[in-house]
Scaffold this active site. Structure first.
Site, PDB file in Angstrom:
ATOM      1  N   HIS A 124       0.842  -1.167   0.170  1.00  0.00           N
ATOM      2  CA  HIS A 124      -0.173  -0.098  -0.006  1.00  0.00           C
ATOM      3  C   HIS A 124       0.762   1.312   0.112  1.00  0.00           C
ATOM      4  O   HIS A 124       1.858   1.419   0.712  1.00  0.00           O
ATOM      5  CB  HIS A 124      -0.795   0.017   1.240  1.00  0.00           C
ATOM      6  CG  HIS A 124      -2.079  -0.859   1.259  1.00  0.00           C
ATOM      7  ND1 HIS A 124      -3.094  -0.968   2.009  1.00  0.00           N
ATOM      8  CD2 HIS A 124      -2.409  -1.980   0.632  1.00  0.00           C
ATOM      9  CE1 HIS A 124      -3.993  -1.878   1.772  1.00  0.00           C
ATOM     10  NE2 HIS A 124      -3.265  -2.584   0.961  1.00  0.00           N
ATOM     11  N   ARG A 149      -0.586  -0.378  -4.553  1.00  0.00           N
ATOM     12  CA  ARG A 149      -1.730   0.177  -4.376  1.00  0.00           C
ATOM     13  C   ARG A 149      -1.723   1.607  -3.954  1.00  0.00           C
ATOM     14  O   ARG A 149      -1.166   1.931  -2.945  1.00  0.00           O
ATOM     15  CB  ARG A 149      -2.693  -0.480  -3.355  1.00  0.00           C
ATOM     16  CG  ARG A 149      -4.325  -0.154  -3.509  1.00  0.00           C
ATOM     17  CD  ARG A 149      -4.855  -0.594  -2.182  1.00  0.00           C
ATOM     18  NE  ARG A 149      -4.819   0.021  -1.123  1.00  0.00           N
ATOM     19  CZ  ARG A 149      -5.806   0.052  -0.311  1.00  0.00           C
ATOM     20  NH1 ARG A 149      -6.709  -0.758  -0.244  1.00  0.00           N
ATOM     21  NH2 ARG A 149      -5.825   0.871   0.746  1.00  0.00           N
ATOM     22  N   TYR A 161     -11.382   6.740   2.089  1.00  0.00           N
ATOM     23  CA  TYR A 161     -10.837   5.484   2.249  1.00  0.00           C
ATOM     24  C   TYR A 161      -9.529   5.384   1.811  1.00  0.00           C
ATOM     25  O   TYR A 161      -8.792   5.600   0.924  1.00  0.00           O
ATOM     26  CB  TYR A 161     -11.675   4.585   1.487  1.00  0.00           C
ATOM     27  CG  TYR A 161     -10.635   3.222   1.722  1.00  0.00           C
ATOM     28  CD1 TYR A 161     -10.893   2.354   2.789  1.00  0.00           C
ATOM     29  CD2 TYR A 161     -10.134   2.578   0.732  1.00  0.00           C
ATOM     30  CE1 TYR A 161     -10.076   1.265   3.070  1.00  0.00           C
ATOM     31  CE2 TYR A 161      -9.310   1.484   0.882  1.00  0.00           C
ATOM     32  CZ  TYR A 161      -9.407   0.925   2.004  1.00  0.00           C
ATOM     33  OH  TYR A 161      -8.247  -0.201   2.159  1.00  0.00           O
ATOM     34  N   ASP A 213      -8.295   1.169  -5.102  1.00  0.00           N
ATOM     35  CA  ASP A 213      -9.210   1.050  -4.415  1.00  0.00           C
ATOM     36  C   ASP A 213     -10.324   1.927  -4.121  1.00  0.00           C
ATOM     37  O   ASP A 213     -10.266   2.701  -3.317  1.00  0.00           O
ATOM     38  CB  ASP A 213      -9.090   0.105  -2.987  1.00  0.00           C
ATOM     39  CG  ASP A 213     -10.239  -0.749  -2.148  1.00  0.00           C
ATOM     40  OD1 ASP A 213     -11.226  -0.717  -2.687  1.00  0.00           O
ATOM     41  OD2 ASP A 213      -9.622  -1.643  -1.319  1.00  0.00           O
ATOM     42  N   HIS A 215     -13.305   1.339  -2.837  1.00  0.00           N
ATOM     43  CA  HIS A 215     -14.183   0.875  -1.533  1.00  0.00           C
ATOM     44  C   HIS A 215     -15.604   1.274  -1.526  1.00  0.00           C
ATOM     45  O   HIS A 215     -16.018   1.652  -0.554  1.00  0.00           O
ATOM     46  CB  HIS A 215     -13.418   1.662  -0.374  1.00  0.00           C
ATOM     47  CG  HIS A 215     -13.283   0.725   0.698  1.00  0.00           C
ATOM     48  ND1 HIS A 215     -14.308   0.683   1.812  1.00  0.00           N
ATOM     49  CD2 HIS A 215     -12.169  -0.145   1.005  1.00  0.00           C
ATOM     50  CE1 HIS A 215     -13.513  -0.351   2.567  1.00  0.00           C
ATOM     51  NE2 HIS A 215     -12.715  -0.901   2.569  1.00  0.00           N
ATOM     52  N   GLU A 239     -10.437  -1.664  -7.898  1.00  0.00           N
ATOM     53  CA  GLU A 239     -11.063  -2.605  -7.016  1.00  0.00           C
ATOM     54  C   GLU A 239     -12.339  -1.964  -6.455  1.00  0.00           C
ATOM     55  O   GLU A 239     -12.434  -0.735  -5.975  1.00  0.00           O
ATOM     56  CB  GLU A 239      -9.972  -2.935  -5.682  1.00  0.00           C
ATOM     57  CG  GLU A 239     -10.746  -3.621  -4.739  1.00  0.00           C
ATOM     58  CD  GLU A 239      -9.792  -3.858  -3.574  1.00  0.00           C
ATOM     59  OE1 GLU A 239      -8.542  -3.607  -3.725  1.00  0.00           O
ATOM     60  OE2 GLU A 239     -10.051  -4.440  -2.671  1.00  0.00           O
ATOM     61  N   GLU A 265     -13.868  -8.894  -1.537  1.00  0.00           N
ATOM     62  CA  GLU A 265     -13.187  -8.969  -0.105  1.00  0.00           C
ATOM     63  C   GLU A 265     -14.226  -9.276   0.856  1.00  0.00           C
ATOM     64  O   GLU A 265     -14.174  -9.572   1.831  1.00  0.00           O
ATOM     65  CB  GLU A 265     -12.305  -7.682   0.266  1.00  0.00           C
ATOM     66  CG  GLU A 265     -13.027  -6.580   0.573  1.00  0.00           C
ATOM     67  CD  GLU A 265     -12.224  -5.384   0.644  1.00  0.00           C
ATOM     68  OE1 GLU A 265     -11.120  -5.191   0.122  1.00  0.00           O
ATOM     69  OE2 GLU A 265     -12.552  -4.578   1.780  1.00  0.00           O
ATOM     70  N   ARG A 286     -11.736 -11.492  -4.763  1.00  0.00           N
ATOM     71  CA  ARG A 286     -10.894 -11.236  -3.478  1.00  0.00           C
ATOM     72  C   ARG A 286     -11.318 -11.689  -2.402  1.00  0.00           C
ATOM     73  O   ARG A 286     -10.590 -11.490  -1.104  1.00  0.00           O
ATOM     74  CB  ARG A 286     -11.144  -9.525  -3.388  1.00  0.00           C
ATOM     75  CG  ARG A 286     -10.445  -8.690  -4.577  1.00  0.00           C
ATOM     76  CD  ARG A 286      -9.178  -8.263  -4.501  1.00  0.00           C
ATOM     77  NE  ARG A 286      -9.033  -7.253  -3.507  1.00  0.00           N
ATOM     78  CZ  ARG A 286      -7.970  -7.369  -2.602  1.00  0.00           C
ATOM     79  NH1 ARG A 286      -7.121  -8.399  -2.507  1.00  0.00           N
ATOM     80  NH2 ARG A 286      -8.093  -6.454  -1.419  1.00  0.00           N
ATOM     81  N   HIS A 315      -7.812 -11.316  -0.185  1.00  0.00           N
ATOM     82  CA  HIS A 315      -7.558  -9.761   0.674  1.00  0.00           C
ATOM     83  C   HIS A 315      -6.712 -10.418   1.652  1.00  0.00           C
ATOM     84  O   HIS A 315      -6.903 -11.366   2.406  1.00  0.00           O
ATOM     85  CB  HIS A 315      -9.075  -9.694   1.449  1.00  0.00           C
ATOM     86  CG  HIS A 315      -9.365  -8.478   1.832  1.00  0.00           C
ATOM     87  ND1 HIS A 315     -10.341  -8.250   2.988  1.00  0.00           N
ATOM     88  CD2 HIS A 315      -8.677  -7.376   1.871  1.00  0.00           C
ATOM     89  CE1 HIS A 315     -10.212  -7.130   3.545  1.00  0.00           C
ATOM     90  NE2 HIS A 315      -9.157  -6.446   2.826  1.00  0.00           N
ATOM     91  N   GLU A 342      -2.281  -9.293  -1.634  1.00  0.00           N
ATOM     92  CA  GLU A 342      -2.122  -8.111  -0.960  1.00  0.00           C
ATOM     93  C   GLU A 342      -1.214  -8.347   0.500  1.00  0.00           C
ATOM     94  O   GLU A 342      -1.321  -9.264   1.104  1.00  0.00           O
ATOM     95  CB  GLU A 342      -3.575  -7.878  -0.382  1.00  0.00           C
ATOM     96  CG  GLU A 342      -3.398  -6.352   0.471  1.00  0.00           C
ATOM     97  CD  GLU A 342      -4.826  -5.981   0.616  1.00  0.00           C
ATOM     98  OE1 GLU A 342      -5.785  -6.777   0.717  1.00  0.00           O
ATOM     99  OE2 GLU A 342      -5.155  -4.673   0.803  1.00  0.00           O
ATOM    100  N   TRP A 405     -19.470   2.816   2.949  1.00  0.00           N
ATOM    101  CA  TRP A 405     -17.797   3.008   3.506  1.00  0.00           C
ATOM    102  C   TRP A 405     -16.995   2.248   2.529  1.00  0.00           C
ATOM    103  O   TRP A 405     -17.185   1.084   2.312  1.00  0.00           O
ATOM    104  CB  TRP A 405     -17.715   2.860   4.837  1.00  0.00           C
ATOM    105  CG  TRP A 405     -16.465   3.112   5.263  1.00  0.00           C
ATOM    106  CD1 TRP A 405     -16.041   4.472   5.466  1.00  0.00           C
ATOM    107  CD2 TRP A 405     -15.460   2.269   5.591  1.00  0.00           C
ATOM    108  NE1 TRP A 405     -14.926   4.380   5.723  1.00  0.00           N
ATOM    109  CE2 TRP A 405     -14.318   3.365   5.858  1.00  0.00           C
ATOM    110  CE3 TRP A 405     -15.299   0.770   5.339  1.00  0.00           C
ATOM    111  CZ2 TRP A 405     -13.005   2.506   6.043  1.00  0.00           C
ATOM    112  CZ3 TRP A 405     -14.023   0.431   5.768  1.00  0.00           C
ATOM    113  CH2 TRP A 405     -13.094   1.275   5.916  1.00  0.00           C
TER     114      TRP A 405
HETATM  115  C1  GCO Z   1      -8.191  -3.781   1.342  1.00  0.00           C
HETATM  116  C2  GCO Z   1      -9.556  -3.297   2.014  1.00  0.00           C
HETATM  117  C3  GCO Z   1      -9.186  -3.096   3.566  1.00  0.00           C
HETATM  118  C4  GCO Z   1     -10.709  -2.975   4.286  1.00  0.00           C
HETATM  119  C5  GCO Z   1     -10.711  -3.531   5.695  1.00  0.00           C
HETATM  120  C6  GCO Z   1     -11.981  -3.497   6.290  1.00  0.00           C
HETATM  121  O1  GCO Z   1      -8.313  -3.775   0.109  1.00  0.00           O
HETATM  122  O2  GCO Z   1      -7.322  -4.069   1.902  1.00  0.00           O
HETATM  123  O3  GCO Z   1     -10.208  -2.727   1.465  1.00  0.00           O
HETATM  124  O4  GCO Z   1      -8.524  -1.970   3.732  1.00  0.00           O
HETATM  125  O5  GCO Z   1     -10.978  -1.741   4.301  1.00  0.00           O
HETATM  126  O6  GCO Z   1     -10.070  -4.819   5.727  1.00  0.00           O
HETATM  127  O7  GCO Z   1     -11.854  -4.357   7.517  1.00  0.00           O
HETATM  128 MG    MG Z   2     -10.286  -3.207  -0.718  1.00  0.00          MG
END
Ligand code: GCO
Ligand code: MG
Length: 405
Positions: A124, A149, A161, A213, A215, A239, A265, A286, A315, A342, A405
């Site tokens: 990240h 990412r 996010y 991402d 989100h 994502e 995820e 994911r 994930h 990841e 979110w």
């Molecule tokens: C990712 C995810 C996480 C989630 C988290 C929620 O791609 O790594 O989106 O950052 O936000 O796991 O509990």
């Molecule tokens: Mg994610």
């Protein structure tokens, strides 16, 4: 051989963040570990395990991994959902760990052996503005990562996010209080995101894999516009562009762009993945080992994905423990269509509790060759970090409407 399960215990520990772990012990003293962490709803899974699953495990044959999975899934009548599936995921993972230890083999050998030398990893990077983000990306490249990412701030918003205005680090779950409210607005994000991503592509050149991402924040038409606008940037993936339950939303995105899409995820079973895979709506699935019922079930999801030319990319956030990451790496090393893992790392204190055999070098991870998963838990250290309630944030649009979110 003494493979009867003699006890199973739930361990809740909070080294930097909350983790729920399952320890399964056999009559001959072997111990297997599973991860049952569900970020922000941890104690629900701890209770599901302690009150409903552990009593069913004691006395069972630890080697009957598949039968135990079917028994806990079909036998409960009330199927699916994150709490149930994280609990089953923990049991399944712990039984694979035990089977590896009993056989004296790493779990990836039991899954068919290595199909690659290492597991491609993405890290990240985040920064509120371009300068901060470039510095963060450069640190990742210096660590050897070739897939990064990138998450950035948006003028007019205080939190997005993956990054907060003025914050040095990013950890979404706030401890000891109710959920923070983050304000969201789609229009400024859509105006800003393509330029922010293009600037990073210009900085890193064509050879670095870039991921982003969203989100779950966008409406279908917003997501289609974003995927189309970022096409020239050649992302590795985009994502979670829309809320994950609405599978048809991705059809619109597909019709308008060739940007690769990742989602899943929050999926907990193969049934959540089926439609997207069969319809060819996505490129990467994911589903996480812990949250989608363990190694047995995520292997099954990967196999269904393979039929449709989709690759798996489980994930791996810091809110899943090193046990989940280790399990994911055994799966990735031995499963043909796993594309990337990841690798977010874990809080410093977590390394006092978990001893891990997996290694990272030059952009690749390897699960190691210890029998089982290769993760041991220091229970004395775990006790030093008591559970603290924590919540993920809640999003509201600028007029106060609750948003995804
Ligand atoms: C990712 C995810 C996480 C989630 C988290 C929620 O791609 O790594 O989106 O950052 O936000 O796991 O509990
Ligand atoms: Mg994610």
């Amino acid at each position: 051989m003494g493979s009867m399960i003699s006890s199973a215990d739930v361990v809740v520990t909070s080294p930097g963040r909350n983790y729920v772990l399952l320890r399964v012990t056999t009559e001959d003293g072997l111990v297997g570990w599973g991860d049952a962490t569900l970020n922000g709803r941890e104690l629900a899974v701890a209770s599901y395990l302690r009150d409903h699953v552990v009593p069913l495990l004691v006395g069972r044959d630890a080697h009957r991994v598949e039968d135990t999975w079917q028994y806990l899934y079909r036998g409960a009548y009330w199927r699916r959902g994150p709490v149930t599936m994280a609990a089953i995921g923990a049991v399944d993972t712990a039984l694979w760990d035990l089977k590896g230890k009993a056989a004296g083999l790493p779990v990836y050998q039991l899954l068919g052996g290595a199909v690659r030398e290492g597991v491609y990893a993405y890290a990240h990077a985040f920064g509120w503005d371009h300068g901060e983000l470039v510095a963060s990306v450069d640190r990742r490249l210096a660590e050897g990562f070739r897939a990064v990412r990138v998450q950035f701030g948006v003028p007019g918003l205080d939190a997005v996010y993956g990054v907060h205005l003025g914050a040095a680090a990013y950890e979404p779950a706030g401890r000891g209080r109710g959920p923070l409210v983050e304000r969201w607005a789609g229009a400024p994000y859509l105006r800003h995101a393509p330029g922010a991503l293009a600037a990073i592509r210009d900085h890193v050149g064509p050879d670095v894999d870039l991921l982003h991402d969203v989100h779950h924040r966008l409406t279908p038409v917003e997501a289609a516009r974003l995927a189309k606008d970022v096409e020239p940037i050649r992302l590795f993936w985009l994502e979670d562009v829309t809320p994950a339950e609405n599978h048809h939303a991705l059809d619109l995105v597909r019709q308008h762009s060739t940007t690769p899409l990742a989602i899943g995820e929050t999926f907990t079973t193969i049934w959540d993945c089926q439609e997207l895979l069969v319809r060819g709506s996505i490129d990467y699935i994911r589903a996480a080992v812990t949250h989608a019922g363990g190694l047995s079930h995520v292997r099954r999801i990967a196999d269904l994905a393979a039929l449709h030319g989709v690759r798996a990319a489980p994930h791996g956030p810091s809110d899943l423990s090193p046990i989940n990451l280790a399990a994911s790496l055994h799966l990735a090393l031995s499963t043909h269509n796993v594309a990337i893992q990841e690798y977010m790392g874990h809080p410093g204190e977590a390394h006092e509790v978990f001893r891990t055999a997996y290694t990272y070098a030059d952009g690749y991870l390897h699960p190691g060759d210890e029998p089982g998963l290769g993760v041991e838990v220091d229970l004395v250290a775990a006790e030093r970090f008591p559970y603290e309630p924590a919540y993920l944030p809640v999003a509201r649009t600028v007029d106060g409407t609750v948003w995804d979110w």
